[in-house]
Design a protein around this motif. Structure first.
Motif, short mmCIF file in Angstrom:
data_model
loop_
_atom_site.label_atom_id
_atom_site.label_comp_id
_atom_site.label_asym_id
_atom_site.label_seq_id
_atom_site.Cartn_x
_atom_site.Cartn_y
_atom_site.Cartn_z
N ASP A 182 0.87 -1.15 0.07
CA ASP A 182 0.04 -0.11 -0.15
C ASP A 182 0.82 1.21 0.09
OD1 ASP A 182 -2.16 -1.49 0.07
OD2 ASP A 182 -2.82 -1.19 2.18
N LEU A 183 0.36 2.42 -0.45
CA LEU A 183 0.93 3.67 -0.39
C LEU A 183 1.41 3.89 0.95
CD1 LEU A 183 1.57 6.15 -2.37
CD2 LEU A 183 -0.51 7.22 -1.22
N LEU A 184 2.70 4.37 0.86
CA LEU A 184 3.34 5.01 1.93
C LEU A 184 4.10 6.51 1.52
CD1 LEU A 184 6.13 2.45 3.42
CD2 LEU A 184 4.12 3.22 4.43
N LEU A 185 3.68 7.35 2.59
CA LEU A 185 4.31 8.80 2.28
C LEU A 185 5.53 8.79 3.03
CD1 LEU A 185 0.88 10.59 2.98
CD2 LEU A 185 1.76 10.12 0.97
N LEU A 186 6.52 9.15 2.38
CA LEU A 186 8.10 9.12 2.74
C LEU A 186 8.74 10.40 2.73
CD1 LEU A 186 9.18 5.42 1.86
CD2 LEU A 186 8.30 6.32 4.06
N VAL A 201 5.26 7.17 -6.75
CA VAL A 201 6.04 6.15 -7.71
C VAL A 201 5.48 4.77 -7.27
CG1 VAL A 201 8.49 5.04 -8.00
CG2 VAL A 201 8.16 7.53 -7.64
N GLU A 202 5.36 3.78 -8.24
CA GLU A 202 5.04 2.44 -8.22
C GLU A 202 6.35 1.72 -8.50
OE1 GLU A 202 2.16 -1.08 -9.71
OE2 GLU A 202 1.80 0.90 -10.36
N TYR A 203 6.81 0.97 -7.62
CA TYR A 203 8.09 0.05 -7.96
C TYR A 203 7.73 -1.26 -8.57
CZ TYR A 203 10.66 3.41 -5.26
OH TYR A 203 11.23 4.80 -4.91
N PRO A 204 8.80 -1.94 -9.21
CA PRO A 204 8.32 -3.15 -10.05
C PRO A 204 7.74 -4.29 -8.99
CG PRO A 204 10.34 -2.16 -10.59
CD PRO A 204 10.06 -1.36 -9.56
N ASN A 205 8.16 -4.05 -7.73
CA ASN A 205 7.75 -5.28 -6.80
C ASN A 205 6.43 -4.86 -6.28
OD1 ASN A 205 8.19 -3.22 -5.12
ND2 ASN A 205 9.36 -4.47 -3.72
N GLY A 206 5.60 -3.85 -6.76
CA GLY A 206 4.23 -3.35 -6.61
C GLY A 206 4.29 -2.32 -5.39
N VAL A 227 4.90 4.47 -3.30
CA VAL A 227 5.51 5.52 -2.48
C VAL A 227 5.08 6.79 -2.83
CG1 VAL A 227 7.50 6.36 -1.37
CG2 VAL A 227 7.28 4.00 -1.82
N GLY A 228 4.44 7.71 -2.16
CA GLY A 228 4.49 8.92 -2.13
C GLY A 228 5.62 9.64 -1.64
N TYR A 229 6.47 10.38 -2.41
CA TYR A 229 7.70 11.38 -1.72
C TYR A 229 7.38 12.68 -1.36
CZ TYR A 229 10.54 7.05 -2.56
OH TYR A 229 11.07 5.95 -2.64
N THR A 230 7.76 13.20 -0.19
CA THR A 230 7.85 14.83 -0.08
C THR A 230 9.32 14.82 -0.24
OG1 THR A 230 5.75 14.70 0.96
CG2 THR A 230 7.43 16.65 1.18
N THR A 231 9.81 15.51 -1.08
CA THR A 231 11.31 15.81 -1.08
C THR A 231 11.80 17.23 -1.01
OG1 THR A 231 13.37 14.93 -2.27
CG2 THR A 231 11.58 15.94 -3.64
N ILE A 232 12.96 17.36 -0.39
CA ILE A 232 13.72 18.63 -0.04
C ILE A 232 14.81 18.61 -0.73
CG2 ILE A 232 14.65 19.97 1.52
CD1 ILE A 232 12.98 18.65 3.94
N ALA A 233 14.75 19.74 -1.84
CA ALA A 233 15.98 19.73 -2.76
C ALA A 233 16.94 20.79 -2.88
CB ALA A 233 15.28 20.15 -4.27
#
Length: 303
Positions: A17-21, A90-95, A98-104
């Motif tokens: 399931d979707l994880l927010l990371l 992002v959906e990874y090949p293993n299923g 992930v929903g990323y919140t990223t700091i650039a």
């Protein structure tokens, strides 16, 4: 890189399931060229980055990711921005979802040091100019982040100069001025503004510029943030403007007066200008991008 123990523990509870990371992104550039990477099993180009581990600061995380993925230490510089939303899911090949919140962050690599790629993850890196990005297959979200980086980071050969801009408001009027000895078509309608001096904060510069350009002493009511303005072709310079709403005591919005300076910082002879109050509703006529933050103004309440 192997999946972090922290994420593995979460996956044991939520499955795919979707994880927010929380994550970080490294904006590595050499002049106007940016370093992009392509991972194994993908034709898409992206930016160096990864997750933030528990207890880790974003700056430490971006330095760690650059070291792990490129085999080289980095100096972490300017904060570019924080990003999230559908284009960072992002959906990874293993299923896994992930929903990323990223700091650039801008990152600087030591000159002349070879990169050592993390072979289990990255298959290729390359340096690309902004004009080349449109032809690349890019991960969603990359153009949004790079667009901000291109806007924020200095362009080779062009200085970024910090400026303070004053929106002095009273009774729904804005303090403006027009030059007396220069055609209106050349200078337009302006507000008090000027360069932030060494050792001076932008808000201190705003108070000083207001007094020097109008003779009025005022105080900051609120800060509206920053906006960049390209001064080309007049000057090879980017003005990074800090906008402030200000107020002055006992303002007479019916008044007009002449101000000026005998020895301008930019050179040339004596200059004079006429200060006056303009209805705020008409202030869209401000010259050279000075009205960039007018739509965000909260009107100060006069005492």
């Amino acid at each position: 890189m192997p999946k972090s123990p922290y994420v593995e523990k979460l996956r044991a509870h939520v499955g795919h399931d979707l994880l927010l990371l929380p994550a970080i992104t490294a904006i590595i550039h050499d002049g106007d060229r940016f370093l992009l990477a392509r991972q194994h099993g993908s034709d898409m180009w992206g930016l160096i980055g990864g997750g933030i581990e528990p207890g880790e600061s974003p700056q430490d995380a971006v330095a760690r990711e650059v070291l792990e993925e490129l085999g080289i230490g980095t100096t972490v510089g300017t904060l570019i921005g924080a990003y999230g939303g559908p284009d960072l899911v992002v959906e990874y090949p293993n299923g896994d979802h992930v929903g990323y919140t990223t700091i650039a962050y801008e990152c600087e690599l030591p000159a002349g040091t070879a990169l050592t790629l993390e072979e289990e993850e990255i298959v290729e890196v390359g340096w690309f100019a902004p004009s080349e990005l449109a032809a690349l297959p890019l991960h969603p979200g990359v153009l949004r982040i790079l667009g901000d980086a291109i806007r924020i980071l200095p362009t080779p050969g062009r200085a970024v100069v910090e400026k303070a801009v004053c929106y002095v408001i009273s009774d729904n009027h804005l303090l403006v001025f027009t030059h007396d000895d220069v055609p209106l078509t050349a200078t337009g309608v302006q507000v008090p503004a000027g360069t932030v001096r060494p050792g001076e904060s932008p808000d201190e510069a705003a108070v000083r510029e207001l007094f020097e350009e109008t003779g009025l002493r005022g105080e900051i009511f609120s800060a509206l943030g920053t906006a960049d303005y390209d001064l080309a072709p007049t000057r090879s310079e980017i003005a990074r403007r800090h906008f402030f709403v200000m107020r002055v005591d006992e303002a007479d919005t019916r008044a007009s007066w002449v101000a000026g300076e005998g020895d301008p910082d930019g050179g040339g002879g004596k200059q004079t200008w006429t200060c006056r109050w303009m209805p705020l509703a008409q202030a869209h006529v401000l010259a050279a991008g000075l009205g960039a933050k007018l739509g965000e103004v909260a009107i100060p309440v006069d005492d």
